[in-house]
Design a protein around this motif. Structure first.
Motif, PDB file in Angstrom:
ATOM      1  N   TYR A  57       0.811  -1.198   0.134  1.00 43.10           N
ATOM      2  CA  TYR A  57       0.150  -0.121   0.126  1.00 43.10           C
ATOM      3  C   TYR A  57       0.961   1.312   0.010  1.00 43.10           C
ATOM      4  O   TYR A  57       1.872   1.219   0.926  1.00 43.10           O
ATOM      5  CB  TYR A  57      -0.923  -0.115   1.360  1.00 43.10           C
ATOM      6  N   ARG A  63      -1.549   6.233  -2.208  1.00 44.05           N
ATOM      7  CA  ARG A  63      -2.567   5.562  -1.715  1.00 44.05           C
ATOM      8  C   ARG A  63      -3.229   4.188  -2.459  1.00 44.05           C
ATOM      9  O   ARG A  63      -3.992   3.743  -2.276  1.00 44.05           O
ATOM     10  CB  ARG A  63      -3.694   6.358  -1.022  1.00 44.05           C
ATOM     11  N   SER A  64      -2.516   4.093  -3.480  1.00 47.42           N
ATOM     12  CA  SER A  64      -2.870   2.763  -4.167  1.00 47.42           C
ATOM     13  C   SER A  64      -2.319   1.481  -3.487  1.00 47.42           C
ATOM     14  O   SER A  64      -1.196   1.472  -2.986  1.00 47.42           O
ATOM     15  CB  SER A  64      -1.927   2.907  -5.655  1.00 47.42           C
TER      16      SER A  64
ATOM     17  N   ARG C 718      -6.126   3.039   5.819  1.00 49.54           N
ATOM     18  CA  ARG C 718      -5.671   1.940   4.921  1.00 49.54           C
ATOM     19  C   ARG C 718      -6.487   0.886   4.663  1.00 49.54           C
ATOM     20  O   ARG C 718      -6.583   0.204   3.727  1.00 49.54           O
ATOM     21  CB  ARG C 718      -4.424   1.653   5.728  1.00 49.54           C
ATOM     22  N   GLU C 721      -9.196   1.655   2.386  1.00 50.27           N
ATOM     23  CA  GLU C 721      -8.710   1.666   1.078  1.00 50.27           C
ATOM     24  C   GLU C 721      -8.392   0.252   0.164  1.00 50.27           C
ATOM     25  O   GLU C 721      -8.836  -0.099  -0.768  1.00 50.27           O
ATOM     26  CB  GLU C 721      -7.275   2.630   0.737  1.00 50.27           C
ATOM     27  N   ARG C 724     -11.858  -1.103  -0.528  1.00 52.76           N
ATOM     28  CA  ARG C 724     -12.364  -0.389  -1.797  1.00 52.76           C
ATOM     29  C   ARG C 724     -11.700  -0.842  -3.071  1.00 52.76           C
ATOM     30  O   ARG C 724     -12.151  -1.152  -3.986  1.00 52.76           O
ATOM     31  CB  ARG C 724     -11.953   1.200  -1.560  1.00 52.76           C
ATOM     32  N   GLN C 725     -10.284  -0.696  -2.979  1.00 57.07           N
ATOM     33  CA  GLN C 725      -9.539  -1.227  -4.146  1.00 57.07           C
ATOM     34  C   GLN C 725      -9.347  -2.827  -4.359  1.00 57.07           C
ATOM     35  O   GLN C 725      -9.473  -2.930  -5.453  1.00 57.07           O
ATOM     36  CB  GLN C 725      -8.005  -0.669  -3.971  1.00 57.07           C
TER      37      GLN C 725
END
Lengths: 94, 416, 979, 186
Positions: A57, A63-64, C718, C721, C724-725
């Motif tokens: 991360y 923030r990908s 975190r 995310e 979500r991803q």
């Protein structure tokens, strides 16, 4: 280590937070799967000495979540993808 | 050959001609009753106790490299039993008791030294947690003391008390904690096992397992096939690789943990100290080097080497705690492969293959566990039932929701 | 002229004199000197004592491989133990002291160890000191510990600063000898970004120490001219005094630049050293080679050193180490040494050459096929005993002996990725193996190319190869002598001790003993004898040791193998690795919007992560913290209190799937929440353990604002995310943290509404803004703000937020406009009291080990939808009837004190683990109940409400009778918060 | 508008300016900031709406200056947009109305402290602070990086000009880090 971010280029691995095996993308559906499947999903690891697909991360970055293919013996990185693309390719939806 | 001060003097006066090899280099036999895979601390201790305590024979230890070359040869030498949870504390306390009698038991001076360990406290929440832990330790028969800030200051007045980002508020101390000369542990067990007829076979890597009808028959090695009635695996960072020969996936990831030693210094630190506001722990070896470490690098690795960020992070913790060591030089860094388990606690268990036993998942707590791990694994292999202090170390505990998660980090191995 | 051994020439500035002291005795030297060269110039050979036997020792080298001349530099907080005199740059006023000796370097009482050395053979301590058992820690070990160690550490804080930095280049060149300089010229002229780093303060490497010419120029002058040209290139960064310490993954190198070590003290604001992280596209290791000794009896007396060091001291520093010098060699370097020294006017009395045949050296006594078998001299060399081919022995008076056993390429950095070096018999040394760090090339002597010509050529070629260059500079003329070495690791004659690792006092006999006891693996050899584990990490000893083991075991050297080198290349100051992250700057501070107000009030702050939060705000006359906290609690419950809760994480969640997303990440349901309302949310980890909690408000159809705990703000974000991803990539959800964007205050107490109504522009009556209401409002005449009617204290309470810059002002305005209600500001202690009185879980209960069921919140986990952690929270071990349940606790005797962390016991039960009922998670004094109260996890606690038990704290010897009560200890019906 | 007074991130009434040697550090309180994230599948709509509204939404690691709006890329399909605070304090509302329901907009003005750095050449000080290859990256390079444990956005405006956005609550620590690095270099 340096991770070649698919959008941002080479980035020091220190900017990232590591999660673990990219199989963590493959979460079972809690409405259909039971303890056994969730157990295997969450706890069991292949833990290879060699090529390993893993989740990083980019916390101090964009923030990908990335799926990084890295050799756990040499640390050589051969592929970096956006985890979102990988997740979609694996058929994950909503 | 029995070692003693008299013997040392006698040999010194006669030119040291009488010292015998500490272990033999036997040729592997065709079959054994017991094969232990892994000639590290746990494997050697298992063989030793199988022979000595459980009176078993026809035992071999197979080591892919040299004896004691695993994590027993590359750790920060700390022993302690300051655990919190019921599944852990009796086991580690058993281990500490074995450490206390180890040298007389195996007639080898491994320099077991109980100079005390303190875990520094920086917040009220840490004090509450330390109180809970200290009480749990005492209830399990271990020793614990809660130190005030002043008591810590008396011990180490040169720690950063006056300009600290996170002030020291006290410490949880285990006076019986300490350090051991790590290589000597491996050598002492190896010597003791060898003397009891155990074949210690170096440069012998296991490349496969022969399993028939759900039962282990033997192992394929770089030195040929070796038959066995029972096979115990104690291979630390290589657990997943070796158990894959039996078709098993484990709740384990392999991670790199770096450790560090400074140049030799006159005595500075008597016991062991852990910094509660950063990633740093330290002791001073009998040779004078500060031996210290911190967090694992955090990513899966079998490379046995780490990277700069963790080195810097550990040094930052060290300097935050001990501002006097700025001019002390770091001499050497190294990395070991840690069997990081899903709850930070180990496994000593049977497997689905009859006669195949597994010992692993020690995270970075394996060294202190060496005697009890060997004893309990030997117990399990000899009697087919777990030792009473190791009943919780089951492979199926995640399926049942019986995690032994000291840190409360959940199923993320790199956080334990 | 005190510098009795100073001869002509050298790269020192004789126009300036530097004064320094060693063990209190004043000496003089010149700029360009090292401490060792200056001491040798002054006739001082004895510089240290060895680790174990306290043997008198002097320098054997002129570089960073030095094992013997190790001293303490400077004094006070700057005292620096274990400093190599051979690389310590001389400055005016330098103070150095010898170490590991008592009472003095010349008369060291611990020298007794040397007399008793036969008892201290390798590993002797493993065989004794075991009886009686208790004597190890009480007697033996303390003596050993006191005797061990080298230099001593000051207990004072290091007063100097350290810095870090990051550099980027196409090519990093490690070492600025002929190889590195040629590589730099090649890459530099091609316009590439180059960093040339060298550990020395003068670039040139061995060129500065030798008399070879390059072209028509003396090597040192050529190097100086080359450095001058390189310095004009803007694309080149020349870094002297910079040691590359390690090769890390993917072309990252660590380097330490000693910015101020050659100065008495660093200039104001300037660091002592800088740790550079160098991102290098490619790198060339041009680190040269290190000369290796030959082990023979008493080969450790001061005055005996490497032949190349004798040359270096003569040629670079203008120092003749002795007046009568001999050389012992197994290769041509010994010959060269004799010639160089003779040319300098030094009396070379003999060259003892272990090789047979070949030309005899003219003008010098050249003994071929001979060996040095012993030496004598008390604190320094006075004579050597030479055994000739015919077996005859002869004693020759000398005061210096140069030894050359051949040269070991400095492969260290190449093996930092655990690549093993390979043995090259043609030079009798290990060269880099095939698989080093990717992108790292090795050239020159480091690769085993020993001539100057080869150094220049391979340096140039490496630059061409590394950067794929088309053109390159011409090579100047240079010597290209072949390596003629006949391996000789140790002299077999002699019964005394021949030293292999000089600092750690490992002898040939120790290696033999290791063999005898079957410690034959190189790793066992190292660990058993401590060979190569000294501060030089075996740079001069490892290869000899393993070669001796090879001979003893009848294996070849390649079969025997070698240990590998680990970072750092040379030892690194801890300060440099830490940089500025020490003291108060260990971690950055996070300050709340009310920080400045609180500081004005004399508030006490507490670290919560990196945040400084107000713990309590003392009023005049309050002398004890409890007075302040009790007052804050009572005042809040009586009228109104204000608390800065900005540190709670705030996450803006938008998108058409925001509600569905929240249903996945929270155990309870949020998609059904009405716009303008908020709800308490419980978040699990996938393993079913409670992760975090907080209130989340629906601000619009597709817009939620989530609150997290302070501790988990980053990890929750975190995690979201990740969800979500990675888990639900097709959901329309956008996330952004707004934690710091809003200053948020809790306003609690019966008068909270009345106070807020004086601030808020809209009607916030119970009807207009009911319990669990949420919305965008304005305050103080139009400033955008948010209001949430939520309560952690159990009071009628709101959280109000304004853009952070207005936070300080909002607080002052609330206190001013609400003055009639006597509002107080409360800190984290009072907050803790009120939440525990209400049984709300927080840090002590959210410990990463507890389930919703443990917390009494089991019903919140909805089984009607899939959410993170739902399935695994139902595992058998986690739903046991007799599992831990959250309970309230109060002492039967209201005066009795409770301690968090105490354990539950039934009455009469012994304090043993089998009877352990659980523990107190959090404890406070409740001014309302007039006693200590606590929350705790108690086995089967839900069935034990109303029972009496004991609480024990064995650490403090406390044993207290308590009553188990509901966790909701104050206003259990919740009438106040709906008020 | 309202009666409340603003404090800068450094806790003062007026923005702070610090100089050391050739370096000037200026606290910027006059910039309004908001995040703009495209709703799923709506990137094209957002870009189109932004274009007509004069809101630059540049590609990765890029800052694009404009008037009144400037913008830089922060994450896939997400940007930070700047505008003058005096005229655009309600930047989030303004952007919402400009971009409609294709975008999620969130006010970020006070989540950050902004420092403008100026010197002839900033590389010597920036290389002590972060791992960005500031000598090599072009003007307009905008990236997230770390300075002394703090996550920041660094925008290179020229050899001698850069803007640093750091977490507002750590404004003092960040300023101290920059100042200390400057003392170390100059």
């Amino acid at each position: 280590m340096i991770i070649h971010h698919p959008i941002l280029g080479p980035r020091d691995a220190q900017e990232f937070v590591y999660l673990g095996d990219a199989s963590l993308i493959d979460r079972p559906d809690g409405m259909t799967a039971g303890v056994e499947e969730f157990h295997d999903y969450l706890y069991q690891r292949t833990n290879p000495a060699g090529e390993h697909q893993e989740l990083w991360y980019h916390e101090q970055g964009d923030r990908s979540w990335l799926v990084v293919t890295r050799n756990t013996v040499t640390h050589e990185i051969t592929k970096v993808e956006l985890a979102r693309d990988v997740a979609r390719a694996r058929g994950r939806t909503k | 050959m029995r070692y003693s001060g008299f013997r040392v003097i006698a040999e010194a006066l006669t030119g040291h001609k009488g010292w015998k090899p500490v272990w033999r280099d036997p040729t592997p036999q065709a079959e054994y009753d017991y094969i232990i895979i892994g000639g590290g601390g746990h494997g050697l201790a298992t063989a030793y106790y199988l022979a000595k305590e459980f009176k078993q024979s026809r035992i071999a230890v197979l080591e892919k490299g040299y004896l004691g070359g695993g994590n027993v040869g590359r750790n920060t030498t700390i022993i302690r039993s300051n655990y919190l949870l019921d599944g852990n504390e009796p086991f580690y306390e058993f281990s500490l008791k074995l450490w206390e009698g180890l040298e007389q038991d195996f007639n080898y001076n491994a320099m077991v030294s109980q100079r005390g360990i303190i875990n520094l406290i920086h917040t009220d929440a840490q004090r509450d947690a330390a109180t809970r832990r200290g009480n749990a330790m005492i209830m399990h028969g271990a020793d614990a003391r809660l130190l005030s800030r002043d008591e810590v200051r008396q011990m180490y007045p040169w720690l950063n008390f006056d300009n600290a980002r996170f002030p020291i508020k006290g410490a949880l101390m285990q006076p019986r904690g300490g350090t051991v000369r790590h290589d000597a542990v491996a050598w002492g067990y190896a010597r003791g096992a060898d003397q009891r007829g155990v074949d210690l076979i170096q440069n012998c890597e296991v490349t496969g397992m022969r399993i028939e009808n759900g039962r282990i028959k033997g192992v394929e090695t770089t030195r040929g096939y070796i038959g066995a009635k029972k096979v115990g695996v104690a291979v630390a960072g290589s657990s997943s690789k070796v158990m894959a020969h039996a078709g098993m996936r484990l709740p384990i990831e392999s991670h790199v943990l770096q450790a560090f030693v400074s140049e030799g210094l006159k005595p500075l630190i008597d016991g062991v100290m852990t910094f509660g506001a950063g990633h740093f722990y330290v002791s001073q070896s009998d040779k004078g080097g500060l031996v210290f470490g911190g967090d694992i690098d955090g990513y899966n690795s079998y490379a046995q080497r780490g990277n700069l960020p963790v080195i810097e992070d550990v040094a930052e913790g060290g300097m935050a705690l001990m501002p006097a060591i700025g001019r002390v030089r770091l001499l050497r860094t190294w990395g070991g492969i840690m069997d990081m388990s899903m709850d930070g606690s180990p496994f000593i268990d049977k497997t689905h293959v009859e006669g195949l036993y597994f010992n692993g998942g020690w995270c970075y707590g394996g060294f202190k566990a060496t005697p009890a791990s060997g004893w309990c694994f030997a117990h399990l292999m000899a009697k087919d039932e777990p030792h009473k202090t190791a009943t919780a170390y089951r492979l199926d505990r995640f399926r049942k929701g019986l995690m032994i998660d000291e840190k409360g980090q959940g199923a993320q191995p790199n956080l334990h | 002229m005190s510098q009795s051994n100073r001869i002509t020439g050298g790269q020192i500035d004789r126009t300036k004199t530097l004064r320094f002291t060693f063990d209190g005795i004043p000496y003089q030297g010149h700029p360009g000197d090292t401490l060792a060269s200056a001491l040798l110039a002054n006739g001082v050979r004895l510089m240290g004592r060895s680790f174990k036997y306290h043997r008198p020792r002097g320098p054997i080298s002129s570089g960073s491989e030095e094992p013997n001349a190790i001293v303490e530099l400077r004094t006070g907080g700057r005292q620096e133990p274990n400093t190599r005199a051979t690389v310590a740059e001389l400055f005016d006023g330098l103070t150095a002291n010898s170490q590991n000796r008592w009472p003095s370097l010349r008369f060291d009482a611990m020298g007794i160890n040397d007399k008793l050395s036969t008892f201290f053979a390798a590993g002797f301590y493993y065989k004794t000191f075991m009886w009686p058992k208790s004597f190890w820690e009480k007697l033996y070990e303390p003596i050993i510990r006191r005797a061990a160690g080298l230099g001593s550490v000051t207990r004072e804080e290091d007063p100097d600063d350290y810095d870090k930095g990051f550099l980027h280049c196409d090519l990093l060149i490690i070492g600025a000898g002929p190889t590195g300089l040629m590589a730099a010229l090649t890459a530099g002229r091609a316009g590439k970004r180059v960093i040339l780093a060298d550990e020395d303060f003068r670039m040139g490497g061995r060129l500065n120490a030798e008399t070879y010419a390059i072209g028509n120029t003396p090597g040192a002058d050529w190097a100086a001219a080359m450095v001058a040209e390189l310095a004009t290139m803007p694309n080149l960064r020349l870094m002297t005094r910079t040691t590359v310490i390690g090769a890390f993954d993917h072309g990252i190198y660590g380097a330490v630049e000693r910015v101020s070590d050659h100065l008495p003290t660093p200039a104001k604001g300037k660091p002592r050293q800088v740790l550079w992280r160098i991102y290098a596209g490619k790198a060339i290791l041009a680190g040269g080679a290190t000369e290796r000794p030959i082990a023979f009896e008493n080969n450790d007396r001061p005055g005996i050193m490497m032949a190349g060091a004798l040359r270096a001291y003569a040629n670079r520093w203008g120092v003749a180490v002795g007046q009568r010098v001999a050389v012992f060699t197994n290769n041509d370097d010994g010959i060269r040494t004799a010639l160089d020294l003779k040319a300098k006017g030094v009396d070379v009395v003999a060259v003892i050459d272990s090789r047979q045949g070949g030309d005899l050296l003219p003008g010098v006594r050249h003994l071929q096929g001979a060996e040095v078998i012993d030496t004598s001299g008390k604190l320094g060399l006075s004579s050597i005993t030479v055994r000739q081919t015919n077996g005859r022995s002869e004693t020759i008076a000398v005061d210096a002996l140069g030894v050359s056993g051949g040269w070991n390429p400095n492969v260290n950095i190449h093996s930092h990725h655990r690549s093993r070096p390979v043995y090259d018999a043609s030079i009798a040394a290990f060269v880099p193996g095939p698989e080093g760090p990717p992108g790292l090339l090795v050239a020159g002597a480091a690769a085993g190319h020993m001539s100057t010509h080869a150094a220049l050529k391979t340096g140039r070629d490496a630059a061409i190869a590394a950067l794929d260059l088309g053109s390159a500079p011409d090579l100047p003329q240079a010597e290209d002598a072949p390596v003629r070495v006949s391996p000789l690791w140790y002299v077999h004659h002699g019964k005394g001790r021949a030293w292999v690792d000089q600092q750690n006092d490992v002898t040939v006999k120790d290696v033999k003993l290791a063999k005898q006891e079957n410690f034959t693996s190189v790793e066992h050899l190292k660990r058993y004898t401590t060979l190569g584990m000294a501060t030089d990490q075996g740079k001069t000893s490892n290869v000899i040791g393993l070669a001796i083991m090879a001979e003893l075991t009848g294996r070849s050297i390649p079969e025997t193998g070698t240990t590998i080198y680990r970072p750092p290349y040379t030892p690194v100051a801890m300060g440099a690795l830490a940089g500025r992250s020490r003291g108060k700057e260990f971690k950055p501070f996070r300050l709340t919007p009310s920080h400045h107000w609180a500081k004005e009030q004399g508030a006490i702050f507490v670290e919560v992560g990196n945040w400084l939060r107000t713990q309590w705000v003392p009023k005049a006359g309050e002398t004890e913290w409890r007075q302040s906290v009790d007052r804050e609690v009572l005042a809040t419950r009586k009228s109104v209190g204000i608390c800065d809760v900005t540190t709670l994480g705030k996450i803006d969640i938008q998108g058409t799937d925001a509600g569905a997303f929240l249903d996945k990440v929270y155990a309870n349901t949020f998609s059904t929440l009405a716009v303008g309302k908020c709800r308490y949310g419980l978040m699990l980890r996938e393993d079913g353990i409670v992760f975090d909690d907080g209130t989340t408000a629906r601000m619009g159809e597709n817009e939620y604002v989530m609150t997290t705990t302070t501790a988990n703000a980053v990890t929750v974000f975190r995690h979201l995310e990740f969800c979500r991803q990675c888990l639900w990539p097709e959901m329309d959800v956008q996330l952004i943290s707004t934690t710091e964007a809003w200053a948020q205050f809790s306003v609690a107490g019966p008068n909270a509404r009345k106070l807020l109504q004086k601030i808020v522009d809209q009607d916030i009556s119970d009807a207009a803004f009911p319990y669990m209401g949420a919305g965008n409002i304005t305050v103080c005449g139009g400033l955008r703000a948010r209001l949430f009617r939520i309560s952690f204290s159990g009071e009628l309470a709101y959280e109000i937020a304004v853009p952070t810059r207005y936070g300080d002002s909002l607080l002052r305005e609330m206190l001013a406009r609400g003055a009639e209600f006597d509002p107080i500001v409360y800190g984290t202690e009072a907050l803790g009291v009120m939440r525990i009185e209400k049984g709300h879980v927080a840090g002590g209960e959210l410990n990463g080990q507890s389930t919703a069921l443990n917390m009494g919140l089991g019903k919140m986990v909805s089984k009607k939808k899939d959410s993170i952690g739902m399935v695994l929270s139902q595992r058998e071990g986690m739903v046991q009837d007799n599992g831990y349940r959250l309970v309230g606790v109060k002492p039967v005797n209201p005066q009795a004190k409770l301690t968090a962390g105490s354990h539950f016991l039934e009455k009469g039960a012994a304090p043993v683990a089998a009877n352990d009922g659980g523990w107190l998670t959090s404890k406070v004094y409740s001014p309302h109940l007039g006693c200590d109260i606590a929350l705790g996890y108690l086995k089967g606690g839900d069935k034990k409400i109303g029972q009496r038990m004991r609480i024990v704290n064995l650490l403090a010897g406390l044993d207290t009778e308590v009553e188990i009560i509901s966790p909701q200890m104050f206003d259990p019906e919740g009438e106040r918060l709906r008020g | 508008m309202a009666s409340l007074m603003a404090l800068t991130a450094l806790g003062r009434r007026e923005p702070t300016t610090v100089t050391h040697g050739p370096l000037t550090i200026t606290e910027r309180t006059d910039i309004a900031l908001a995040s703009v994230a495209a709703r799923k599948g709506r990137v094209a709509d957002v870009v189109a709406a932004a274009q007509s509204a004069g809101v630059p939404l540049p590609g990765p690691v890029t800052y694009q200056a404009g008037a009144p709006y400037s913008g830089f890329w922060v994450a896939p399909e997400m940007w930070f947009v700047e505008a003058p605070f005096a005229t655009h304090e309600l930047i989030a509302d303004l952007l919402k109305s400009a971009l409609g329901d294709a975008a999620s907009v969130t006010e970020q003005t006070d989540a950050w402290v902004a420092f403008d750095l100026a010197a002839d050449d900033l590389a010597p000080v920036l290389e002590r602070l972060c791992n960005v290859d500031v000598r090599a990256v072009p003007d307009g390079h905008a990236t997230r990086t770390v300075m002394e444990h703090l996550g920041v956005y660094l925008i290179k405006q020229g050899r001698g000009a850069a803007r640093v956005y750091g977490p507002r609550s750590s404004a003092q620590s960040l300023l101290h880090a920059i100042e200390t690095a400057a003392h170390s270099v100059w």
